[in-house]
Design a protein around this motif. Structure first.
Motif, PDB file in Angstrom:
ATOM      1  N   LEU A 164      60.445   9.076  32.964  1.00 29.16           N
ATOM      2  CA  LEU A 164      60.617   9.695  31.656  1.00 29.16           C
ATOM      3  C   LEU A 164      61.897   9.209  30.990  1.00 29.16           C
ATOM      4  O   LEU A 164      61.909   8.881  29.789  1.00 29.16           O
ATOM      5  N   SER A 165      62.975   9.141  31.745  1.00 31.87           N
ATOM      6  CA  SER A 165      64.244   8.651  31.212  1.00 31.87           C
ATOM      7  C   SER A 165      64.089   7.233  30.676  1.00 31.87           C
ATOM      8  O   SER A 165      64.590   6.908  29.590  1.00 31.87           O
ATOM      9  N   ASP A 166      63.373   6.389  31.401  1.00 31.20           N
ATOM     10  CA  ASP A 166      63.130   5.010  30.952  1.00 31.20           C
ATOM     11  C   ASP A 166      62.395   4.989  29.620  1.00 31.20           C
ATOM     12  O   ASP A 166      62.732   4.214  28.719  1.00 31.20           O
TER      13      ASP A 166
ATOM     14  N   GLN B  52      61.624   7.007  43.593  1.00 36.06           N
ATOM     15  CA  GLN B  52      62.806   6.912  42.739  1.00 36.06           C
ATOM     16  C   GLN B  52      62.451   6.366  41.357  1.00 36.06           C
ATOM     17  O   GLN B  52      62.993   6.819  40.344  1.00 36.06           O
ATOM     18  N   GLN B  53      61.518   5.434  41.313  1.00 38.04           N
ATOM     19  CA  GLN B  53      61.049   4.927  40.016  1.00 38.04           C
ATOM     20  C   GLN B  53      60.385   6.040  39.217  1.00 38.04           C
ATOM     21  O   GLN B  53      60.590   6.151  38.006  1.00 38.04           O
TER      22      GLN B  53
ATOM     23  N   VAL C 165      61.906  17.360  21.346  1.00 41.12           N
ATOM     24  CA  VAL C 165      62.499  17.726  22.633  1.00 41.12           C
ATOM     25  C   VAL C 165      62.365  19.215  22.923  1.00 41.12           C
ATOM     26  O   VAL C 165      62.383  19.630  24.081  1.00 41.12           O
ATOM     27  N   ALA C 166      62.195  20.022  21.870  1.00 43.16           N
ATOM     28  CA  ALA C 166      62.050  21.465  22.078  1.00 43.16           C
ATOM     29  C   ALA C 166      60.748  21.808  22.784  1.00 43.16           C
ATOM     30  O   ALA C 166      60.653  22.821  23.473  1.00 43.16           O
ATOM     31  N   TYR C 167      59.738  20.936  22.613  1.00 40.07           N
ATOM     32  CA  TYR C 167      58.427  21.224  23.191  1.00 40.07           C
ATOM     33  C   TYR C 167      57.941  20.115  24.119  1.00 40.07           C
ATOM     34  O   TYR C 167      56.757  20.005  24.393  1.00 40.07           O
ATOM     35  N   SER C 168      58.856  19.300  24.616  1.00 39.97           N
ATOM     36  CA  SER C 168      58.497  18.237  25.560  1.00 39.97           C
ATOM     37  C   SER C 168      58.719  18.649  27.005  1.00 39.97           C
ATOM     38  O   SER C 168      58.423  17.887  27.914  1.00 39.97           O
TER      39      SER C 168
ATOM     40  N   VAL D 110      69.164  10.119  28.431  1.00 38.84           N
ATOM     41  CA  VAL D 110      69.328   8.786  27.822  1.00 38.84           C
ATOM     42  C   VAL D 110      70.699   8.175  28.077  1.00 38.84           C
ATOM     43  O   VAL D 110      70.926   7.018  27.718  1.00 38.84           O
ATOM     44  N   ALA D 111      71.597   8.913  28.691  1.00 35.97           N
ATOM     45  CA  ALA D 111      72.907   8.347  29.055  1.00 35.97           C
ATOM     46  C   ALA D 111      72.747   7.587  30.363  1.00 35.97           C
ATOM     47  O   ALA D 111      72.854   8.169  31.448  1.00 35.97           O
ATOM     48  N   ARG D 112      72.461   6.302  30.270  1.00 34.43           N
ATOM     49  CA  ARG D 112      72.124   5.495  31.451  1.00 34.43           C
ATOM     50  C   ARG D 112      73.047   4.284  31.565  1.00 34.43           C
ATOM     51  O   ARG D 112      73.009   3.374  30.724  1.00 34.43           O
TER      52      ARG D 112
END
Length: 195
Positions: free
Chosen positions: A74-76, A68-69, A42-45, A110-112
């Motif tokens: 990325l979250s998905d 919207q999709q 995540v530091a380099y994404s 990721v909090a979905r």
């Protein structure tokens, strides 16, 4: 079996948290066959912070537009990796008493609702069950569990919010004060890991 490896240290070459994330994964792999590792640095994404387009897509009732999709794409992907994982190994140095901003951005993505947790009459309930998490937390001076540690408590609370309660903190704390003692304890703790 799947292992999700999450690193958040900005230090790629000599990071203590990265080193011991690798050691934990090696220990898990030594005890099981057919283990697939998914890496998420995540530091380099260049993970985005939550913005208006993300929020608008998140709270749509009914079918989402292509835009919207895209906003949730990325979250998905991140949520799919998390759902698939049996083991999660997180490396999180303490930066200014808390977690790196990159890891907070990851947690926000990721909090979905409906995917990793759901709202109920009794409040939110986590949907991610039967996962084991190892969290390697490194610090120069902050003692894990102390009044100025806003890292470990937050990570444990956030993961439990998603339904993940089997969380083991690997404390690599106060490395500027007691490095040799701390590393010896951590290496012993990793040696005891059983899956």
């Amino acid at each position: 079996m799947n292992i999700l490896k999450i690193n958040s240290s900005s230090n790629r070459k000599t990071s203590t948290s990265r080193k011991y994330v690798d050691e934990i994964i090696a220990k898990i792999q030594s005890q099981g066959s057919d283990l697939e590792v998914t890496e998420r640095d995540v530091a380099y994404s260049e993970l985005p912070f939550i913005d208006e387009s993300f929020l608008n897509a998140l709270f749509v009732k009914g079918e989402r537009t292509p835009e919207q999709q895209d906003a949730l794409c990325l979250s998905d992907t991140l949520v799919d990796e998390l759902v698939k994982a049996d083991y999660i190994v997180i490396g999180s140095p303490i930066y200014n008493f808390s977690i790196p901003a990159s890891l907070k951005a990851y947690f926000d993505l990721v909090a979905r609702a409906g995917r990793t947790f759901q709202y109920t009459e009794n409040g939110p309930v986590g949907l991610l069950k039967d996962k084991k998490v190892f969290v390697v937390i490194s610090s120069g001076g902050t003692a894990i569990g102390s009044a100025i540690d806003f890292s470990s408590k937050y990570i444990i609370h956030f993961l439990s919010f998603l339904g993940i309660t089997d969380v083991e903190i690997i404390s690599l704390d106060q490395l500027m004060i007691k490095q040799e003692e701390t590393i010896k304890q951590v290496e012993h703790k990793i040696e005891q890991i059983e899956i």
